[in-house]
Design an enzyme around this catalytic site. Structure first.
Site, PDB file in Angstrom:
ATOM      1  N   GLN A 181       0.911  -1.421   0.122  1.00  0.00           N
ATOM      2  CA  GLN A 181       0.173  -0.294  -0.298  1.00  0.00           C
ATOM      3  C   GLN A 181       0.832   1.011  -0.128  1.00  0.00           C
ATOM      4  OE1 GLN A 181      -2.972   0.079   2.906  1.00  0.00           O
ATOM      5  NE2 GLN A 181      -3.539   2.190   1.896  1.00  0.00           N
ATOM      6  N   PHE A 182       1.462   1.046  -1.108  1.00  0.00           N
ATOM      7  CA  PHE A 182       1.642   2.844  -0.676  1.00  0.00           C
ATOM      8  C   PHE A 182       1.929   4.897  -0.813  1.00  0.00           C
ATOM      9  CE2 PHE A 182      -0.302   4.186  -4.725  1.00  0.00           C
ATOM     10  CZ  PHE A 182      -0.464   5.839  -5.091  1.00  0.00           C
ATOM     11  N   THR A 183      -0.074   4.465  -0.623  1.00  0.00           N
ATOM     12  CA  THR A 183      -0.714   5.885  -0.214  1.00  0.00           C
ATOM     13  C   THR A 183      -0.275   5.825   1.688  1.00  0.00           C
ATOM     14  OG1 THR A 183      -1.975   3.818   0.314  1.00  0.00           O
ATOM     15  CG2 THR A 183      -1.982   5.167  -1.733  1.00  0.00           C
TER      16      THR A 183
END
Length: 149
Positions: free
Chosen positions: A78-80
């Site tokens: 989850q890069f966010t």
């Protein structure tokens, strides 16, 4: 590296209408990679996740780890998690690792997990995932390898 660790009774990941991974009791870990992360960050976060004492013992005290309960571990990228929303209304992802490098580190992360624990499942890197979970407690812990002090 940032990881959001959630104690779950169950969790699953769906991609394109198909369940690609599911677990029973254990941990759902959402992981995001900082542009400067490396193997040391992987080792730190994986060891923290697997040894975190967030499961209840017979006295209902959180004294047991994933290892102690033989729980399962579900991992999703989850890069966010690296989103910086301090300025303006649109998060900046300038501190997130590039997708090409993050894909390699994500695979290294999974391999390291599997090398020290045998109940590891994962989502699909860069896929649009639908994650379902039953968080128990609720217990949610934020881990950041850049905040070691």
């Amino acid at each position: 590296m940032i990881a959001v660790v959630q104690r779950v009774l169950s969790a699953s990941i769906e991609v394109d209408g198909q369940v690609v991974s599911s677990i029973g009791e254990g941990i759902l870990a959402l992981v995001g990679f900082h542009k400067d992360d490396g193997l040391q960050d992987i080792e730190y976060i994986v060891n923290k996740i697997i040894h975190l004492r967030i499961f209840d013992d017979y006295d209902k005290s959180m004294n047991l780890s994933l290892l102690d309960i033989s729980g399962e571990l579900l991992i999703a990228s989850q890069f966010t998690l690296l989103g910086d929303a301090r300025k303006g209304r649109r998060p900046s992802y300038s501190n997130a690792m590039s997708p090409e490098k993050a894909a390699i580190l994500y695979n290294d992360f999974l391999e390291f997990c599997k090398s020290i624990y045998n109940k590891v499942k994962s989502g699909i890197f860069q896929a649009n995932m639908k994650i379902s979970l039953v968080n128990t407690g609720p217990v949610t812990i934020l881990l950041d390898s850049n905040k070691l002090i």
